[in-house]
Design a protein around this motif. Structure first.
Motif, PDB file in Angstrom:
ATOM      1  N   LEU A  26       0.823  -1.206   0.000  1.00 61.45           N
ATOM      2  CA  LEU A  26       0.000   0.000   0.000  1.00 61.45           C
ATOM      3  C   LEU A  26       0.862   1.262   0.000  1.00 61.45           C
ATOM      4  O   LEU A  26       0.499   2.264  -0.629  1.00 61.45           O
ATOM      5  CB  LEU A  26      -0.947  -0.005   1.198  1.00 61.45           C
ATOM      6  CG  LEU A  26      -2.098  -1.003   1.105  1.00 61.45           C
ATOM      7  CD1 LEU A  26      -2.820  -1.112   2.437  1.00 61.45           C
ATOM      8  CD2 LEU A  26      -3.063  -0.628  -0.015  1.00 61.45           C
ATOM      9  N   SER A  40      -8.181   7.348  -2.302  1.00 59.17           N
ATOM     10  CA  SER A  40      -8.791   6.019  -2.242  1.00 59.17           C
ATOM     11  C   SER A  40      -7.805   4.995  -1.678  1.00 59.17           C
ATOM     12  O   SER A  40      -8.166   4.159  -0.843  1.00 59.17           O
ATOM     13  CB  SER A  40      -9.251   5.597  -3.644  1.00 59.17           C
ATOM     14  OG  SER A  40      -9.668   4.269  -3.667  1.00 59.17           O
ATOM     15  N   VAL A  41      -6.557   5.079  -2.113  1.00 54.98           N
ATOM     16  CA  VAL A  41      -5.523   4.184  -1.586  1.00 54.98           C
ATOM     17  C   VAL A  41      -5.294   4.479  -0.108  1.00 54.98           C
ATOM     18  O   VAL A  41      -5.182   3.555   0.710  1.00 54.98           O
ATOM     19  CB  VAL A  41      -4.205   4.321  -2.385  1.00 54.98           C
ATOM     20  CG1 VAL A  41      -3.084   3.525  -1.724  1.00 54.98           C
ATOM     21  CG2 VAL A  41      -4.395   3.863  -3.835  1.00 54.98           C
ATOM     22  N   GLU A  59      -7.331   5.491   2.100  1.00 52.85           N
ATOM     23  CA  GLU A  59      -8.401   4.885   2.901  1.00 52.85           C
ATOM     24  C   GLU A  59      -8.095   3.422   3.198  1.00 52.85           C
ATOM     25  O   GLU A  59      -8.418   2.923   4.278  1.00 52.85           O
ATOM     26  CB  GLU A  59      -9.735   5.005   2.181  1.00 52.85           C
ATOM     27  CG  GLU A  59     -10.294   6.407   2.141  1.00 52.85           C
ATOM     28  CD  GLU A  59     -11.558   6.507   1.308  1.00 52.85           C
ATOM     29  OE1 GLU A  59     -12.160   5.464   0.962  1.00 52.85           O
ATOM     30  OE2 GLU A  59     -11.955   7.646   0.996  1.00 52.85           O
ATOM     31  N   ARG A  60      -7.482   2.747   2.259  1.00 53.37           N
ATOM     32  CA  ARG A  60      -7.160   1.327   2.434  1.00 53.37           C
ATOM     33  C   ARG A  60      -6.025   1.121   3.440  1.00 53.37           C
ATOM     34  O   ARG A  60      -5.831   0.026   3.946  1.00 53.37           O
ATOM     35  CB  ARG A  60      -6.792   0.702   1.093  1.00 53.37           C
ATOM     36  CG  ARG A  60      -7.953   0.600   0.114  1.00 53.37           C
ATOM     37  CD  ARG A  60      -7.430   0.134  -1.244  1.00 53.37           C
ATOM     38  NE  ARG A  60      -8.502  -0.248  -2.130  1.00 53.37           N
ATOM     39  CZ  ARG A  60      -8.695   0.275  -3.334  1.00 53.37           C
ATOM     40  NH1 ARG A  60      -7.887   1.224  -3.791  1.00 53.37           N
ATOM     41  NH2 ARG A  60      -9.695  -0.136  -4.086  1.00 53.37           N
ATOM     42  N   THR A  61      -5.257   2.185   3.708  1.00 51.13           N
ATOM     43  CA  THR A  61      -4.114   2.050   4.621  1.00 51.13           C
ATOM     44  C   THR A  61      -4.519   2.148   6.091  1.00 51.13           C
ATOM     45  O   THR A  61      -3.726   1.793   6.963  1.00 51.13           O
ATOM     46  CB  THR A  61      -3.041   3.126   4.354  1.00 51.13           C
ATOM     47  OG1 THR A  61      -3.549   4.415   4.725  1.00 51.13           O
ATOM     48  CG2 THR A  61      -2.587   3.125   2.899  1.00 51.13           C
ATOM     49  N   HIS A  95      -3.617  -0.351   8.792  1.00 52.35           N
ATOM     50  CA  HIS A  95      -2.238  -0.841   8.728  1.00 52.35           C
ATOM     51  C   HIS A  95      -1.252   0.131   9.361  1.00 52.35           C
ATOM     52  O   HIS A  95      -1.432   1.342   9.307  1.00 52.35           O
ATOM     53  CB  HIS A  95      -1.826  -1.084   7.270  1.00 52.35           C
ATOM     54  CG  HIS A  95      -2.682  -2.081   6.567  1.00 52.35           C
ATOM     55  ND1 HIS A  95      -2.503  -3.433   6.707  1.00 52.35           N
ATOM     56  CD2 HIS A  95      -3.740  -1.921   5.740  1.00 52.35           C
ATOM     57  CE1 HIS A  95      -3.407  -4.064   5.985  1.00 52.35           C
ATOM     58  NE2 HIS A  95      -4.171  -3.183   5.390  1.00 52.35           N
ATOM     59  N   GLU A 144      -4.034 -11.153   0.406  1.00 47.28           N
ATOM     60  CA  GLU A 144      -4.546  -9.790   0.581  1.00 47.28           C
ATOM     61  C   GLU A 144      -3.916  -8.839  -0.429  1.00 47.28           C
ATOM     62  O   GLU A 144      -4.603  -7.988  -1.001  1.00 47.28           O
ATOM     63  CB  GLU A 144      -4.293  -9.309   2.014  1.00 47.28           C
ATOM     64  CG  GLU A 144      -4.792  -7.908   2.298  1.00 47.28           C
ATOM     65  CD  GLU A 144      -6.307  -7.762   2.316  1.00 47.28           C
ATOM     66  OE1 GLU A 144      -6.768  -6.615   2.492  1.00 47.28           O
ATOM     67  OE2 GLU A 144      -7.040  -8.750   2.143  1.00 47.28           O
ATOM     68  N   LEU A 162      -6.071  -6.794  -3.193  1.00 51.92           N
ATOM     69  CA  LEU A 162      -5.974  -5.340  -3.323  1.00 51.92           C
ATOM     70  C   LEU A 162      -5.445  -4.937  -4.698  1.00 51.92           C
ATOM     71  O   LEU A 162      -5.951  -4.000  -5.323  1.00 51.92           O
ATOM     72  CB  LEU A 162      -5.074  -4.772  -2.223  1.00 51.92           C
ATOM     73  CG  LEU A 162      -5.646  -4.749  -0.821  1.00 51.92           C
ATOM     74  CD1 LEU A 162      -4.545  -4.469   0.209  1.00 51.92           C
ATOM     75  CD2 LEU A 162      -6.760  -3.720  -0.709  1.00 51.92           C
ATOM     76  N   GLU A 185      -8.073  -5.232  -7.345  1.00 47.85           N
ATOM     77  CA  GLU A 185      -9.003  -4.099  -7.273  1.00 47.85           C
ATOM     78  C   GLU A 185      -8.387  -2.866  -7.935  1.00 47.85           C
ATOM     79  O   GLU A 185      -9.048  -2.159  -8.702  1.00 47.85           O
ATOM     80  CB  GLU A 185      -9.324  -3.753  -5.818  1.00 47.85           C
ATOM     81  CG  GLU A 185     -10.230  -4.708  -5.102  1.00 47.85           C
ATOM     82  CD  GLU A 185     -10.417  -4.315  -3.630  1.00 47.85           C
ATOM     83  OE1 GLU A 185      -9.994  -3.200  -3.217  1.00 47.85           O
ATOM     84  OE2 GLU A 185     -10.980  -5.138  -2.889  1.00 47.85           O
ATOM     85  N   MET A 186      -7.130  -2.611  -7.616  1.00 44.95           N
ATOM     86  CA  MET A 186      -6.464  -1.426  -8.147  1.00 44.95           C
ATOM     87  C   MET A 186      -6.217  -1.553  -9.642  1.00 44.95           C
ATOM     88  O   MET A 186      -6.330  -0.570 -10.382  1.00 44.95           O
ATOM     89  CB  MET A 186      -5.176  -1.156  -7.378  1.00 44.95           C
ATOM     90  CG  MET A 186      -5.437  -0.752  -5.950  1.00 44.95           C
ATOM     91  SD  MET A 186      -3.878  -0.524  -5.050  1.00 44.95           S
ATOM     92  CE  MET A 186      -4.495  -0.301  -3.398  1.00 44.95           C
TER      93      MET A 186
END
Length: 168
Positions: free
Chosen positions: A9, A55-56, A58-60, A63, A124, A128, A131-132
């Motif tokens: 990420l 958007s990326v 938000e995925r972090t 983590h 995972e 991810l 999706e990207m």
């Protein structure tokens, strides 16, 4: 200690932020050279990259993100895949060239994610990355549609009858 997913990420976030920064630099350059149409396109591309970076980001959230140094990033090129080389630009480039430049960048970004979706170290990361890659493919398709509405430049588009002369 950051996980492999967090490191992936971090790469994705860096790629989007670097792309946005490069587009901003190019927009500024085009303004200096009185090329406002291309400057505006590059500003739009920067905004698109900033939205994708958000958007990326938000995925972090769940983590612990690593603080990577510039030499710790592992790309399949000298710079992040979605960051186009300034050598691919010209101060007299047209909107068609700007969109072609952006399209090449999006394709490289899509291919980067598609490769991680195939060979990522964890399930995972593969999820991810898939999706990207799909998101980048949507960007590619949008740019392909957009570029068909832009006239192709004449073959003499780079000719400048008043080239800059620097006297030493």
């Amino acid at each position: 200690m950051p996980t492999k997913v967090a490191t992936f990420l971090a790469h994705a976030l860096a790629m989007e932020n670097e792309a946005a920064d490069r587009y901003e630099e190019l927009a500024d350059t085009m303004e200096v050279h009185n090329n406002p149409d291309v400057a505006e396109l590059f500003r739009q591309m920067s905004e698109f990259s900033r939205h994708h970076a958000a958007s990326v980001a938000e995925r972090t959230v769940p983590h612990e993100m690593p603080a990577l140094k510039s030499w710790q990033y592992r790309w399949n090129s000298l710079e992040p895949p979605e960051v186009g080389a300034v050598e691919g630009t010209h101060y007299r480039m047209t909107p068609y060239h700007a969109l072609s430049f952006a399209l090449d960048n999006e394709r490289r970004g899509r291919d980067f994610y598609a490769a991680r979706a195939k060979d990522g170290e964890t399930a995972e990361i593969r999820r991810l990355a898939a999706e990207m890659a799909k998101e980048e493919e949507e960007h590619v398709q949008e740019l392909e549609r957009w570029i068909t509405s832009i006239p192709r430049p004449d073959s003499d588009w780079a000719d400048d009858p008043d080239d800059a002369v620097v006297a030493d």
